[in-house]
Structure formats: structure tokens, C-alpha cells
Design a protein around this motif. Structure first.
Motif, PDB file in Angstrom:
ATOM      1  N   PHE A   1       0.816  -1.226   0.000  1.00 55.27           N
ATOM      2  CA  PHE A   1       0.000   0.000   0.000  1.00 55.27           C
ATOM      3  C   PHE A   1       0.849   1.275   0.000  1.00 55.27           C
ATOM      4  N   LYS A   2       2.048   1.199   0.564  1.00 59.08           N
ATOM      5  CA  LYS A   2       2.991   2.318   0.625  1.00 59.08           C
ATOM      6  C   LYS A   2       2.413   3.542   1.353  1.00 59.08           C
ATOM      7  N   PRO A   3       2.028   3.391   2.619  1.00 52.40           N
ATOM      8  CA  PRO A   3       1.453   4.544   3.332  1.00 52.40           C
ATOM      9  C   PRO A   3       2.503   5.598   3.645  1.00 52.40           C
ATOM     10  N   ASP A   4       2.057   6.853   3.677  1.00 54.33           N
ATOM     11  CA  ASP A   4       2.898   7.955   4.142  1.00 54.33           C
ATOM     12  C   ASP A   4       2.872   8.040   5.664  1.00 54.33           C
ATOM     13  N   VAL A   5       1.721   7.661   6.237  1.00 54.35           N
ATOM     14  CA  VAL A   5       1.516   7.726   7.685  1.00 54.35           C
ATOM     15  C   VAL A   5       0.829   6.446   8.142  1.00 54.35           C
ATOM     16  N   ILE A   6       1.333   5.878   9.233  1.00 61.16           N
ATOM     17  CA  ILE A   6       0.677   4.732   9.869  1.00 61.16           C
ATOM     18  C   ILE A   6       0.158   5.188  11.224  1.00 61.16           C
ATOM     19  N   ILE A   7      -1.142   4.998  11.453  1.00 61.43           N
ATOM     20  CA  ILE A   7      -1.739   5.237  12.770  1.00 61.43           C
ATOM     21  C   ILE A   7      -2.009   3.870  13.375  1.00 61.43           C
ATOM     22  N   CYS A   8      -1.357   3.571  14.489  1.00 65.75           N
ATOM     23  CA  CYS A   8      -1.456   2.218  15.035  1.00 65.75           C
ATOM     24  C   CYS A   8      -2.173   2.203  16.370  1.00 65.75           C
ATOM     25  N   GLU A   9      -3.018   1.189  16.550  1.00 64.57           N
ATOM     26  CA  GLU A   9      -3.602   0.935  17.862  1.00 64.57           C
ATOM     27  C   GLU A   9      -2.461   0.662  18.830  1.00 64.57           C
ATOM     28  N   GLY A  10      -2.604   1.077  20.066  1.00 65.75           N
ATOM     29  CA  GLY A  10      -1.492   1.057  21.012  1.00 65.75           C
ATOM     30  C   GLY A  10      -1.011  -0.311  21.430  1.00 65.75           C
ATOM     31  N   ALA A  11      -0.771  -0.495  22.723  1.00 64.06           N
ATOM     32  CA  ALA A  11      -0.096  -1.674  23.251  1.00 64.06           C
ATOM     33  C   ALA A  11      -0.802  -2.977  22.904  1.00 64.06           C
TER      34      ALA A  11
END
Length: 382
Positions: free
Chosen positions: A89-99
């Protein structure tokens, strides 16, 4: 238009209450969204939304970790193709769910480092006064290692933000997006009801209605609510308690209500359609244990809340007077607050007015998405 920002949200599963947030992010003209997630954990709340969506989401093969801990079950997936999916997908930004999504976040971090992209950690931080399980203690090092190396943090609440400040993360990198339901959609549902008529009808045979809505689990501490109500109804015979929801602890709660010989209690089971009528007919919502989204649901109905320590959002949502926060909830304290509100209709009225104000002017789905978008814009300027 300039090239769209490619954003991946990396989540354990596509949970239903997050779908409105993802829909709105996807609707932003400069965002191309892909939610990458694993398969459902059957028999838990960590399951995928089965309705239709207007945004791209990708379900990956999943190895499921589901372990008991002192704070409930640790439910964590390992999606062994996640790194390849990110490359694809080649994202510019990854928003990840935490722990709770640690294994997958490690591979996302490798992607960030190798391809010099941006990564945002989306988390509640920590629950105040909650002792860490042994598993969490073991995982503390890799979790804090990642948290300190994020380009930005999205915290559920101001309480959660303080946890990240203590880690040494600069305040300008922490964005507080208070965890709320889809307030716009809920208000559109409420608008079809005659709210005054519902409230009036619900008080024909009672004068003070207490409500709980949520999953019936041990962590919700409904035993405290039942014991407080048992005492409360002895001096307030026209008071009622309504319990809405299902779950693993429901039979024990029902048994306790029989043992306590509570008279004016009603178990509604899980209610989806028409649940707003129950909110609109109540005088106070009580959340004696863990939770979070239920608070904003109640406030959206103009219903004030008595809450213990939830997911941190209680301080933001209730701190201005829309409810009462009881950090160390006990039967005695809850009984005292119920008595006070029952005997102080003017105070209860002001709390209801502030409940409306909080959702209208401070914390709602629009402000929620704005803060997430601000975090994306921020990291792209670094």
C-alpha cells in the motif's frame, strides 16, 4: 489537487464503534485510507464490523493470542503478512492501535524506519490506579520503546496524555482526541423521539430512574451498583434500576439481585433498536467500573453520569459538571451520591444542561476527527 496522503490505520480488528471515525477520515479530500486488521476473536468484544463500509479495509491472516491476566484477557493478534501489506500500500503515515496490537506495531515500526515514513500511536495510555498485569510488565520495555519513538501520539484523554508526558514525550507531539461515539448519528436518532413524552411516561410509576448500559463483565463492577441500589430503594420505593446489556457475568448479576431481594430492577438484555428511549427515560447513568464510550452515549442523550475510573475520558467529559467522578467507587459512596441527586433536583437539572453543552460545544465526533487530522498534518511537517 495535490497527491493524496496515504494513511494506514493498523488495528486488531475493525471494531464497529471505530467505523464512523474511519468513514470521516476517508471522506477528507486529501486522505486515502486503508484500515489493516486481523480476524475476529470469537466469543469476545474484539470482533470485526460486519456492515458495509465506504472505506478500504484489509483483513489479514491472523495468529490469535488470548491469555488471562489480572485485568481481564489479553487479546492480541499477530498478522504475519502485515509488513508485506504495508509495502504493497505504501502509506505515508501509519496510525497504530497502542499496546494491544504490539506484535503488528513492531513490524510497522520497521516499515517506518526503513522507508522513512511517519507513525502515530493511538492509545488510552494507561488506566489510572490500575495495577499492571505480569504480562504487561514483561511487555513494558518494547511498548515504551515504541511509544518514545513515535512521530506523534493520539491520546483518548487528558489523563492518558499525562502518561505520555511522563515518558518524556513533548506536549506538542501529543494530540488529545477524547473518545466519543458518533454523536451526530446518535443525535439524528434521538431527534425522531418526543423526549419530553418519553421522560414523562417513564415517571408515571417511578420518580427516579437509574440506568446502566454496556457489556456485563466482572470489570464493570455491577455488584457495587446493585448493593448501593438495594439500600437506595429502601428509602425511595419509587426508584428503579434498569440494566441493559449481555455478557459473561450477566447470570451472576441476576443471581445477586435475587439474593439482595431488589424489587424495582429490570434486566433488558442487549438492546440495539430503541435503546435511546431507555436513556431518555432515565435520570442518571451509572458506570461503576471500566468503560468509556458509554459516558459520551449518555451525555449525548442529555443524561448525566456517575462514573468511576473508566478509560480516562471521564475527566474530560464529566469534569465540567456533566457528572460525578468517584475514583475509588464503593457501595457507600455511590449510595450517597444517588441520595444527593434524588434530593437535589436543581443540581441534577444543571448537570443535565452541562451534559448537553459538553457534547454540543466541546467533545463530539467532529472535534474527534479534527484532532486526528491535526496529528497527521503535524507529522508530515516534521
Amino acid at each position: 489537487m495535490d497527491k493524496k496522503i496515504k494513511v494506514v490505520v493498523l488495528y486488531r480488528v475493525l471494531q464497529g464503534w471505530r467505523v464512523p471515525i474511519f468513514e470521516r477520515l476517508n471522506n477528507l479530500e486529501d486522505i486515502e485510507l486503508n484500515v489493516i486488521h486481523g480476524k475476529s476473536f470469537e466469543g469476545t468484544k474484539v470482533v470485526n464490523y460486519e456492515g458495509r463500509t465506504k472505506f478500504k479495509h484489509t483483513e489479514l491472516p491472523t495468529f490469535k493470542v488470548n491469555l488471562p491476566t489480572r485485568n481481564g484477557r489479553a487479546i492480541m493478534p499477530f498478522n504475519f503478512t502485515v509488513f508485506l501489506e504495508l509495502i504493497k500500500f505504501k502509506p505515508d503515515v501509519i496510525i497504530c492501535e497502542g499496546a494491544s496490537n504490539l506484535f503488528n506495531n513492531i513490524f510497522a515500526y520497521l516499515y517506518k524506519v526503513i522507508f522513512r515514513k511517519k507513525m502515530i500511536w493511538w492509545s488510552l495510555g494507561e488506566i489510572k490506579n490500575r495495577k499492571k498485569s505480569n504480562l504487561r510488565k514483561v511487555l513494558d520495555f518494547p511498548i515504551t520503546f515504541l511509544e518514545r519513538r513515535m512521530d506523534a501520539i493520539i491520546s483518548y484523554s487528558s489523563i492518558g496524555a499525562k502518561y505520555f508526558y511522563r515518558l518524556g514525550i513533548k506536549k506538542e507531539k501529543v494530540f488529545i482526541a477524547v473518545n466519543v461515539i458518533d454523536t451526530d448519528f446518535k443525535q439524528s436518532q434521538i431527534s425522531v423521539y418526543n423526549t419530553e413524552e418519553i421522560y414523562s411516561n417513564s415517571h408515571i410509576e417511578s420518580d427516579f430512574n437509574i440506568l446502566f448500559v454496556g457489556a456485563i463483565t466482572k470489570e464493570k463492577r455491577l455488584d457495587i451498583l446493585l448493593k448501593a441500589f438495594q439500600r437506595f430503594e429502601k428509602s425511595n420505593e419509587r426508584a428503579t434500576l434498569t440494566i441493559v446489556g449481555g455478557g459473561s457475568y450477566l447470570d451472576e448479576v441476576k443471581t445477586l439481585s435475587l439474593e439482595l431481594e431488589i424489587k424495582n430492577i429490570s434486566f433488558k438484555g442487549q438492546v440495539i433498536e430503541g435503546v435511546s428511549e431507555l436513556f431518555l427515560g432515565a435520570d442518571i447513568f451509572v458506570l461503576p467500573g471500566l468503560g468509556g464510550l458509554a459516558i459520551s452515549d449518555a451525555l449525548t442523550h442529555g443524561l448525566p453520569v456517575i462514573a468511576s475510573i473508566a478509560d480516562g475520558c471521564e475527566k474530560d467529559l464529566l469534569g465540567s459538571g456533566a457528572g460525578i467522578i468517584v475514583e475509588n467507587m464503593t457501595e457507600d459512596l455511590l449510595y450517597s451520591h444517588l441520595n444527593e441527586l434524588h434530593n437535589s433536583p436543581e443540581k441534577l437539572k444543571k448537570m443535565k444542561e452541562e451534559a448537553v453543552n459538553v457534547i454540543k460545544n466541546r467533545y463530539n465526533i467532529t472535534t474527534y476527527v479534527q484532532r486526528i487530522k491535526e496529528s497527521i498534518d503535524f507529522v508530515l511537517l516534521l
